[in-house]
Design an enzyme around this catalytic site. Sequence first.
Site, PDB file in Angstrom:
ATOM      1  N   GLU A 281      27.507  25.406   3.562  1.00 54.91           N
ATOM      2  CA  GLU A 281      28.410  24.705   4.482  1.00 54.91           C
ATOM      3  C   GLU A 281      27.629  23.752   5.374  1.00 54.91           C
ATOM      4  OE1 GLU A 281      31.813  27.277   6.175  1.00 54.91           O
ATOM      5  OE2 GLU A 281      31.171  26.052   7.871  1.00 54.91           O
TER       6      GLU A 281
ATOM      7  N   GLU B 150      29.892  33.668   7.618  1.00 46.45           N
ATOM      8  CA  GLU B 150      29.060  33.520   8.820  1.00 46.45           C
ATOM      9  C   GLU B 150      29.146  34.742   9.720  1.00 46.45           C
ATOM     10  OE1 GLU B 150      30.131  29.912  10.874  1.00 46.45           O
ATOM     11  OE2 GLU B 150      29.155  28.630   9.387  1.00 46.45           O
TER      12      GLU B 150
HETATM   13  C1  IDC Z   1      36.913  25.516  11.215  1.00 42.37           C
HETATM   14  C2  IDC Z   1      37.943  24.538  10.690  1.00 42.37           C
HETATM   15  C3  IDC Z   1      39.104  24.451  11.657  1.00 42.37           C
HETATM   16  C4  IDC Z   1      39.671  25.843  11.871  1.00 42.37           C
HETATM   17  C5  IDC Z   1      38.580  26.777  12.340  1.00 42.37           C
HETATM   18  C6  IDC Z   1      39.059  28.209  12.476  1.00 42.37           C
HETATM   19  O1  IDC Z   1      37.331  23.291  10.472  1.00 42.37           O
HETATM   20  O2  IDC Z   1      40.096  23.575  11.179  1.00 42.37           O
HETATM   21  O3  IDC Z   1      40.695  25.788  12.842  1.00 42.37           O
HETATM   22  O4  IDC Z   1      37.506  26.777  11.399  1.00 42.37           O
HETATM   23  O5  IDC Z   1      38.171  28.958  13.234  1.00 42.37           O
HETATM   24  C7  IDC Z   1      32.058  27.006  10.640  1.00 42.37           C
HETATM   25  C8  IDC Z   1      32.983  27.869   9.897  1.00 42.37           C
HETATM   26  C9  IDC Z   1      34.246  27.131   9.509  1.00 42.37           C
HETATM   27  C10 IDC Z   1      34.700  26.220  10.632  1.00 42.37           C
HETATM   28  C11 IDC Z   1      33.636  25.136  10.830  1.00 42.37           C
HETATM   29  C12 IDC Z   1      33.983  24.115  11.909  1.00 42.37           C
HETATM   30  O6  IDC Z   1      32.407  28.469   8.754  1.00 42.37           O
HETATM   31  O7  IDC Z   1      35.227  28.075   9.207  1.00 42.37           O
HETATM   32  O8  IDC Z   1      35.907  25.626  10.242  1.00 42.37           O
HETATM   33  N1  IDC Z   1      32.373  25.797  11.135  1.00 42.37           N
HETATM   34  O9  IDC Z   1      34.123  24.720  13.140  1.00 42.37           O
HETATM   35  N2  IDC Z   1      30.828  27.303  10.995  1.00 42.37           N
HETATM   36  C13 IDC Z   1      30.335  26.303  11.746  1.00 42.37           C
HETATM   37  C14 IDC Z   1      31.307  25.321  11.835  1.00 42.37           C
END
Ligand code: IDC
Length: 346
Positions: A274, A186
Site C-alpha cells: 500500500e 496494518e
Molecule cells: C482509508 C480510505 C478512506 C476510508 C478510511 C477508513 O482511503 O476512504 O474512509 O480508510 O478508515 C491506510 C489504510 C487504508 C486507508 C489509507 C488512507 O490501510 O485503509 O484508507 N491508509 O488513510 N494506511 C495508511 C493510510
Amino acid sequence: MKRTIATGLITCLLMTLVFQPWGASQAKAAVKGNSGNTIKYGTPVSKNGKLKVKGTKLVNKKGKPVQLQGVSSHGINWDVRQPFVNEAALKTLRDNWGVNCFRIAMYTEEYNGYCVTDPASRKQLLKTIDTGVKAAKKLGMYVIIDWHVLNDQNPKKHQKAAKSFFKTVSKKYKKYSNVLYEICNEPNGGTSWSVIKSYAKAVIPVIRKNSKSAIIIVGTPNWSQDVDIAAGSPLKGYRNIMYAVHFYAATHKDDYRKKVQTAIDNKLPVICTEFSACEASGNGAYDFKSAQEWLKLLRKHKIGYVCWSLSNKPEAASLLKPSCKRTGGFKKSDLSQMGKWLVKQY
Ligand code: IDC
C-alpha cells in the site's frame, strides 16, 4: 537432404503456429498500452508463473526477480467502491496502466466489514473477492487477497474469523497460481511484533494446509511501517513469507525509507502492498518528490509496490476523479492527479 531440411522447417513453422505459447485470449491481449507497457509476449502470470521468495526477493518460476506494480481496490465492504472490482477495470489496468497485480482490500471491522456484518453481506464480500480473483486469473494478473485490519488494531482480535476466512479462500483458490494472501493489513494501536507473529503462526498453517507455497504477506507494527523491527526477529520455519511496508509519501519520508533499508540489509523479504503520494490520512497535498524517492529505492531492490486506491471517492488517494462514472475502460480524463502520476510512473 535439402528437401528434409525444407520439410523440417515447414513442420517447425506449422508447430509454432499451432502451439502458440500463449493462448488465444492472451494473444488478443498483445496490445501496447499508454504506458508503453507491452504484453505481447504473454501475460504477467503466463510469463512468470507462480511466484516464490528467494533471499529478499520475489522471483518467477525461473528464479528471476519480478517487479510487481500494483493497484489496490478501495474497501470492497463499501458498496459504492465495489463496482471497480471487475474484469473490464482490471484489463484497463493491465493494458493501459502497466499493472500486473491487483489487491482486493476487505476491511474486517469498518462499515460492513467481514467481522461485523451479517451473513448475507459476508457472502457478498466473498463473491466480490471471487469476481476479482477470477478476472485476474483470466487476465494473467497477480491478485492479493487482503484481510484489512485497521480499526481493530490488533489482528488477534478477530483471529478466529481470520482463520476461518483464510481456510475458505485458500481452499477455493488452491489450484490458482496467481493468488497471494495478505493476512493483516496494518496492525496498530501499539500491537507489538511478537503479538503479530503469534497471529501469523496461527493463520499461516491454515493457508499452508491448502496451499503449500502461495506467497503470504504479514503486516508489521505501526501501520505496517516497522519492517526494521520485523527484520530483527523474522518468522522461522516457513517458506514464501513476505513482510509488508506501507508508505504515504507526504507523511513518510527519509526516516521510514531507512527502516526499509535496514530490513533489506538484514535480509528481510519486503513488499509494499500500500502506498500513495498523499498524506497518511488519504488526503492532504501530494509529495511526488518523496514518492519518487520511494519508488527509486523499491525498484533498486525489486521490491513490489501497490498503490491505494482504485476509487472515485473525493479524497487525494483516489486514482479516479469523483466525476468518473465508468467502472472500467478508464480514459485519461477519468484520472485524478494521483492517477495520472501513477500511470506515468508505471
Ligand atoms: C482509508 C480510505 C478512506 C476510508 C478510511 C477508513 O482511503 O476512504 O474512509 O480508510 O478508515 C491506510 C489504510 C487504508 C486507508 C489509507 C488512507 O490501510 O485503509 O484508507 N491508509 O488513510 N494506511 C495508511 C493510510
